[in-house]
Every structure is written in structure tokens, then in C-alpha cells.
Design a protein around this motif. Structure first.
Motif, PDB file in Angstrom:
ATOM      1  N   VAL A 287      16.187  30.108 -31.567  1.00  0.00           N
ATOM      2  CA  VAL A 287      17.340  30.459 -32.380  1.00  0.00           C
ATOM      3  C   VAL A 287      16.864  31.203 -33.624  1.00  0.00           C
ATOM      4  O   VAL A 287      17.387  32.267 -33.959  1.00  0.00           O
ATOM      5  CB  VAL A 287      18.138  29.206 -32.776  1.00  0.00           C
ATOM      6  CG1 VAL A 287      19.275  29.570 -33.714  1.00  0.00           C
ATOM      7  CG2 VAL A 287      18.673  28.511 -31.535  1.00  0.00           C
ATOM      8  N   TYR A 288      15.876  30.647 -34.280  1.00  0.00           N
ATOM      9  CA  TYR A 288      15.340  31.304 -35.469  1.00  0.00           C
ATOM     10  C   TYR A 288      14.886  32.716 -35.158  1.00  0.00           C
ATOM     11  O   TYR A 288      15.237  33.671 -35.835  1.00  0.00           O
ATOM     12  CB  TYR A 288      14.142  30.519 -36.014  1.00  0.00           C
ATOM     13  CG  TYR A 288      14.532  29.378 -36.903  1.00  0.00           C
ATOM     14  CD1 TYR A 288      14.912  29.604 -38.223  1.00  0.00           C
ATOM     15  CD2 TYR A 288      14.529  28.070 -36.442  1.00  0.00           C
ATOM     16  CE1 TYR A 288      15.267  28.560 -39.055  1.00  0.00           C
ATOM     17  CE2 TYR A 288      14.878  27.016 -37.273  1.00  0.00           C
ATOM     18  CZ  TYR A 288      15.244  27.260 -38.577  1.00  0.00           C
ATOM     19  OH  TYR A 288      15.605  26.235 -39.389  1.00  0.00           O
TER      20      TYR A 288
ATOM     21  N   HIS B  27      22.103  26.108 -33.006  1.00  0.00           N
ATOM     22  CA  HIS B  27      21.315  25.381 -32.022  1.00  0.00           C
ATOM     23  C   HIS B  27      22.108  24.202 -31.487  1.00  0.00           C
ATOM     24  O   HIS B  27      22.135  23.939 -30.282  1.00  0.00           O
ATOM     25  CB  HIS B  27      20.007  24.891 -32.645  1.00  0.00           C
ATOM     26  CG  HIS B  27      19.123  24.167 -31.691  1.00  0.00           C
ATOM     27  ND1 HIS B  27      18.783  22.846 -31.854  1.00  0.00           N
ATOM     28  CD2 HIS B  27      18.525  24.574 -30.549  1.00  0.00           C
ATOM     29  CE1 HIS B  27      17.998  22.478 -30.849  1.00  0.00           C
ATOM     30  NE2 HIS B  27      17.823  23.500 -30.046  1.00  0.00           N
TER      31      HIS B  27
ATOM     32  N   ASN C 263      21.044  28.135 -38.549  1.00  0.00           N
ATOM     33  CA  ASN C 263      20.279  28.084 -37.312  1.00  0.00           C
ATOM     34  C   ASN C 263      20.532  26.751 -36.627  1.00  0.00           C
ATOM     35  O   ASN C 263      20.728  26.690 -35.417  1.00  0.00           O
ATOM     36  CB  ASN C 263      18.788  28.209 -37.628  1.00  0.00           C
ATOM     37  CG  ASN C 263      18.407  29.611 -38.045  1.00  0.00           C
ATOM     38  OD1 ASN C 263      18.301  30.477 -37.205  1.00  0.00           O
ATOM     39  ND2 ASN C 263      18.229  29.847 -39.320  1.00  0.00           N
TER      40      ASN C 263
END
Lengths: 165, 165
Positions: free
Chosen positions: A69-70, A57, A53
Motif C-alpha cells: 500500500v505504501y 490497507h 495507508n
DNA sequence: ACATGATTGCAAACAGGTTGCAAGAACCAC
DNA sequence: GTGGTTCTTGCAACCTGTTTGCAATCATGT
């Protein structure tokens, strides 16, 4: 590439999927095609090896929040557009999955510089079947990753950050 | 128990190691035999399956701080008395290792109730050798765990906490 | 028994990841 | 286009597993 028993193996990541095709898949799952999503898919399709992640990012620049993003990777994983890998360093990694390929494969990770090599070999599915039967388990799957020291690192030219053994 | 290619397999956890033998190993590594250490080793030797730091701490009652458990398992791992496993739920697990056995083996984990079955099968070491050569990696090792749903859970008698898939 | 250095408890700090909430888009219908 | 409905996002707080600094404590060699 042969395999443990001269058998099973998973071909994958042959070519980059067009971005449009990816966003179409989003639409088909009634997901909105947002800036962050396109960007994430775009970053992933240009990459051969699994990204965390944080990696994603970072590659995105300040385009969106890390939480986004997560959330998106979680969503994409649920949609089967992306596959999660655990390379043992505590951070989840993701790779794009093509519609044909289920993304099942493994990795060989350098414990010194984190270099990742994609591995298509795997033991034969019959083995898993046998395990399932023997222990009366259903829907068996497995997770397999290899660790070692790449030639560069072995030669002394150490570099970036390590991953655990 | 056969294996993927009718070959390799690791026997293990045949009998409980005497506690004295374990504390002796501590002394041999010039480590002090403290209450928490003995208790931790004692808890581990009575267990067949891998335990998390939290599990161990709980089994110890208020005997010592959780941080002490973490520190000790780290130490014990460094001494080779204990082996770390990653069952995919984000918490490290540990099992005692005997002097003869290097502790290499795998697990079959129920993704619903977390039941863990020890698996001695493994693919043949020659395969790892081949991988190493092919990709010019040195000191290759691997991590392999199986996941599935145990018969009880499959039958509907679900229970305790799950582990990820 | 003593000295000494390893070990412990405690609390603070980290890292990866998740979540509640209000503001801000996508997308559908008109 | 316009408007609204619903999904997404940013932000900050939070959670879990794990690590660490520090002073107090205890296991060990003498």
C-alpha cells in the motif's frame, strides 16, 4: 461557498471516476495493472475524504501487504493520480485526483472524532505570487488545514479517535 | 508586509525575551528551573526560526538527554511558553512565544535547503468564523505553511538538507 | 540541612514509513 | 498460447521521530 477574500476557490470531487479510466492511466504511465493497485484505486474512488495507508490497507482486507500500500500510494502520487495531505496527526492521507482537477483544496478536521470536511475555499493565488516576489522564492505552494470541533462532538456525543489540534 | 486581503497580520519575535523572565514563567507555573530547561529556553530565545528537538539537543551539546528535550518541549508547549509547528518534514519544530503575542504566524520554507522565513501575513479571522458557522464547527484554528525554492537554491548554490515539498 | 516530589538519564518500546531480496505476476513478442 | 523480461509483491529488517517505565538525582519549601 465563498472564500477569504471573495475570490479563489477549487471545485473538486464532483463524481467518482470510473475504475477503467483509472487503470488506463496506469497503463499510460507504463505501470502494471495489478490486483492491489486496482483495489487501492477502487477504495479511493469510493471515498470522499482522505485515507491513510492504514485505512486503505484495512479497507482492502488481507488483499495485500501494508508495504505494498505504501509503495503504491507513493507511485500513484508520483503519477499525479493521487494527492497527499497532512492532517497533522502524523499519518499521511491520500485522495484521488481527477485529470481536470489538480486536487488542490483543504480540509476542516474535527480534533475530537476526526471527521473531515472538504473545503474548497482558498486565498487568491496573487497572494502567493506576492509572497514569492517579496521573499525571492520560486515555485511557491502552500499547505493549509483547519481544525475545530464538529457540532456532534461539541454537543457531547463524542465518539472514535481524535486527531491532534 | 501586506496580506491576502489587505487585512490581518500578526507581529512577532520583536526582541529576545530575557532569560530571567522565562524562568520566572516556569516558577509561576510551579515548574522547577532546572539546568536543561534554562538551556533549552536560552537556545530558543537566541533563535529566530523554529527548531526541532534534535536541533535543540545538538545546540545544547551533551548537556542533557534527547528524551529530556522532548519532555521539556512538551511541557513548555503545555504552558504556552513555546509553540509547535509542523513544517512538513516529519519533525516537530518549536519557537518561543512572548506573553503578549500568541505566536500565531506562518513560515515559508525552502524545500531544498530548509531555509525558513517567518511570515506574518494571514487571512482575516472573519474567514475562519464564516467557515465555522457554515460547517457548524466550534473553536476553529488553522495551520498554514508555504513551501518554495529560495533564491540561492534557485541560482544553483544548493547546500544542506532538504525538506519535503 | 531535609524531606519530598518533580525531573532526568537510560534503555526499551512505539508508530509511521522505507527498503533489500527472492518469489511471483503482468505484459510484450512470437 | 508460450516464454521471457521486467515490474510488483510479501516478508522481515530497518530507520526516524517520539514516548515511556523506572530508578537515580536534584530543585524547592520548610
Amino acid at each position: 461557498m465563498n472564500n477569504p477574500c471573495g475570490q479563489h476557490q477549487h471545485p473538486h470531487r464532483l463524481i467518482q471516476q470510473p475504475l477503467d479510466e483509472l487503470t488506463d492511466r496506469l497503463r499510460r504511465h507504463s505501470r502494471r495493472v495489478t490486483g492491489p493497485r486496482q483495489a487501492i484505486l477502487d477504495v479511493l474512488r469510493r471515498h470522499q475524504t482522505p485515507m491513510s495507508n492504514r485505512d486503505i490497507h484495512a479497507a482492502l482486507g488481507q488483499m495485500c501487504d501494508l508495504a505494498t500500500v505504501y509503495r503504491n500510494l507513493h507511485t500513484l502520487e508520483g503519477m499525479g493520480l493521487v494527492r497527499r495531505f497532512d492532517l497533522g496527526d502524523g499519518a499521511a492521507r491520500f485522495e484521488l485526483v481527477t485529470p481536470e482537477d489538480d486536487g488542490h483544496h483543504h480540509h476542516l478536521v474535527c480534533t475530537r472524532c476526526s471527521l473531515v470536511v472538504e473545503i474548497d475555499d482558498c486565498f487568491p493565488p496573487e497572494f502567493e505570487q506576492a509572497l514569492a516576489q517579496r521573499h525571492r522564492f520560486a515555485r511557491i505552494s502552500h499547505r493549509l488545514e483547519f481544525f475545530g470541533v464538529c457540532s456532534r462532538c461539541e454537543a457531547g456525543e463524542s465518539r472514535p479517535g481524535p486527531v491532534e489540534a
